[in-house]
Design a protein around this motif. Structure first.
Motif, mmCIF file in Angstrom:
data_model
loop_
_atom_site.group_PDB
_atom_site.id
_atom_site.type_symbol
_atom_site.label_atom_id
_atom_site.label_comp_id
_atom_site.label_asym_id
_atom_site.label_seq_id
_atom_site.Cartn_x
_atom_site.Cartn_y
_atom_site.Cartn_z
ATOM 1 N N LEU A 83 -22.355 -47.955 93.823
ATOM 2 C CA LEU A 83 -21.576 -46.639 93.550
ATOM 3 C C LEU A 83 -21.691 -45.942 92.370
ATOM 4 O O LEU A 83 -21.504 -46.284 91.410
ATOM 5 N N ARG A 86 -20.128 -44.014 88.109
ATOM 6 C CA ARG A 86 -19.080 -44.909 87.224
ATOM 7 C C ARG A 86 -19.114 -45.109 85.922
ATOM 8 O O ARG A 86 -20.491 -45.512 85.650
ATOM 9 N N GLU A 95 -20.852 -49.354 90.412
ATOM 10 C CA GLU A 95 -20.160 -50.445 90.796
ATOM 11 C C GLU A 95 -20.863 -51.114 91.904
ATOM 12 O O GLU A 95 -21.187 -50.559 92.952
ATOM 13 N N VAL A 97 -21.439 -53.385 94.985
ATOM 14 C CA VAL A 97 -20.544 -53.454 96.286
ATOM 15 C C VAL A 97 -21.539 -54.287 97.254
ATOM 16 O O VAL A 97 -22.480 -53.846 97.565
ATOM 17 N N PRO A 110 -16.455 -54.475 102.526
ATOM 18 C CA PRO A 110 -16.977 -54.065 101.313
ATOM 19 C C PRO A 110 -16.246 -54.866 100.351
ATOM 20 O O PRO A 110 -15.060 -55.078 100.260
ATOM 21 N N ASN A 112 -16.127 -55.118 96.217
ATOM 22 C CA ASN A 112 -16.741 -54.477 94.810
ATOM 23 C C ASN A 112 -16.774 -55.549 93.716
ATOM 24 O O ASN A 112 -15.642 -56.238 93.424
ATOM 25 N N TRP A 115 -18.780 -53.647 87.340
ATOM 26 C CA TRP A 115 -19.461 -52.511 87.014
ATOM 27 C C TRP A 115 -20.740 -53.141 86.265
ATOM 28 O O TRP A 115 -20.722 -54.268 85.620
ATOM 29 N N LEU A 166 -17.902 -44.646 99.506
ATOM 30 C CA LEU A 166 -18.079 -45.831 100.599
ATOM 31 C C LEU A 166 -17.576 -45.148 101.796
ATOM 32 O O LEU A 166 -16.370 -44.826 101.919
ATOM 33 N N VAL A 183 -11.493 -52.381 100.831
ATOM 34 C CA VAL A 183 -12.572 -52.779 99.943
ATOM 35 C C VAL A 183 -11.371 -54.062 99.032
ATOM 36 O O VAL A 183 -10.538 -53.842 98.457
ATOM 37 N N GLU A 185 -11.687 -55.704 95.543
ATOM 38 C CA GLU A 185 -11.948 -55.650 93.814
ATOM 39 C C GLU A 185 -11.841 -56.963 93.393
ATOM 40 O O GLU A 185 -10.665 -57.377 93.159
ATOM 41 N N THR A 196 -15.293 -56.367 85.351
ATOM 42 C CA THR A 196 -14.108 -56.093 86.516
ATOM 43 C C THR A 196 -12.823 -55.519 85.858
ATOM 44 O O THR A 196 -11.877 -56.109 86.250
ATOM 45 N N TRP A 198 -10.800 -53.170 86.446
ATOM 46 C CA TRP A 198 -10.275 -51.886 87.262
ATOM 47 C C TRP A 198 -9.387 -51.038 86.578
ATOM 48 O O TRP A 198 -8.355 -51.450 86.085
#
Length: 240
Positions: A83, A86, A95, A97, A110, A112, A115, A166, A183, A185, A196, A198
């Motif tokens: 991704l 980010r 990120e 995935v 998916p 995630n 990062w 996505l 998704v 995470e 992580t 988020w």
């Protein structure tokens, strides 16, 4: 200033207020709505009363669900999405995935994984080497929402695939397998190079409440200015 000038100035102030005041009130109300929405997400993120453990359960969840989840399965080998755009602490990155396949199903979901920092050379994608992946993935699951992009999201032919959003429909066409519009995470990084933190975990509804107070305060100041100017113009008119 003459009586006519005072009335003319007051009319212009009325016109200016008629245009600006609704905008200020709208912005204040919009910030209140955002604060309420983030408060709901904040509570959902910290709600551990429900744990999703099967991909089949996702079909029964509402669009706004943000729930704790724990899935068993493996990630499709060498099928990674990056991704793009980010950032963390001002640094550009991606990120990472992966696509989870459960032991008993054909659907993919998916996941995630976190990062990772991007190279300063945009033509070089990060090397993905995750030799020890768990067979259970835990975190928060949410439905994938359509996202706005400034330009066409062009996909390359190979993997890893650098994407802006996505897009599960395009993934299904690429993989010829069903991809769920959800998704996961993950809560804990599966590799030391992945982060992580988020944004949903650190939501601050109070920030939007502060913005709302500012907009409403500006609206109140405008009304007070209008009242004071009007009273002053009337007093000067009476004196003349």
């Amino acid at each position: 200033m003459s009586k006519g000038d005072g009335r003319s100035g007051f009319k212009w102030l009325l016109l200016f207020s008629a245009l600006l005041l609704p905008l200020l009130l709208y912005l204040g109300s919009w910030q209140l709505d955002r604060a309420a929405h983030k408060e709901v997400l904040h509570k959902a993120w910290h709600d551990d009363s429900v744990v999703v453990t099967s991909l089949s359960q996702l079909t029964d969840l509402s669009d706004t669900s943000l729930l704790q989840a724990r899935f068993e399965g493996t990630l499709v080998q060498d099928t990674w999405l990056l991704l793009d755009n980010r950032t963390r602490d001002g640094q550009a990155g991606y990120e990472l995935v992966g696509l989870l396949q459960s032991p008993s199903g054909v659907d993919l979901m998916p996941v995630n994984l976190g990062w990772l920092k991007a190279s300063s050379d945009r033509t070089q994608l990060p090397r993905i080497d995750l030799p020890r992946l768990p067979d259970t993935f835990s975190g928060r699951v949410r439905r994938i929402q359509p996202a706005f992009t400034l330009a066409d999201d062009l996909w390359s032919a190979g993997w890893p695939l650098r994407v802006q959003t996505l897009d599960t429909e395009r993934l299904q066409l690429r993989l010829q397998r069903p991809v769920l519009p959800w998704v996961l995470e993950v809560a804990e990084p599966v590799d030391k190079n992945l982060t992580t933190d988020w944004p949903l975990a650190t939501l601050k509804p109070q920030r939007h409440l502060g913005y709302a107070v500012q907009w409403f305060a500006m609206a109140a100041a405008l009304v007070i200015l209008l009242i004071c100017y009007g009273r002053n113009a009337l007093c000067k008119g009476a004196d003349e």
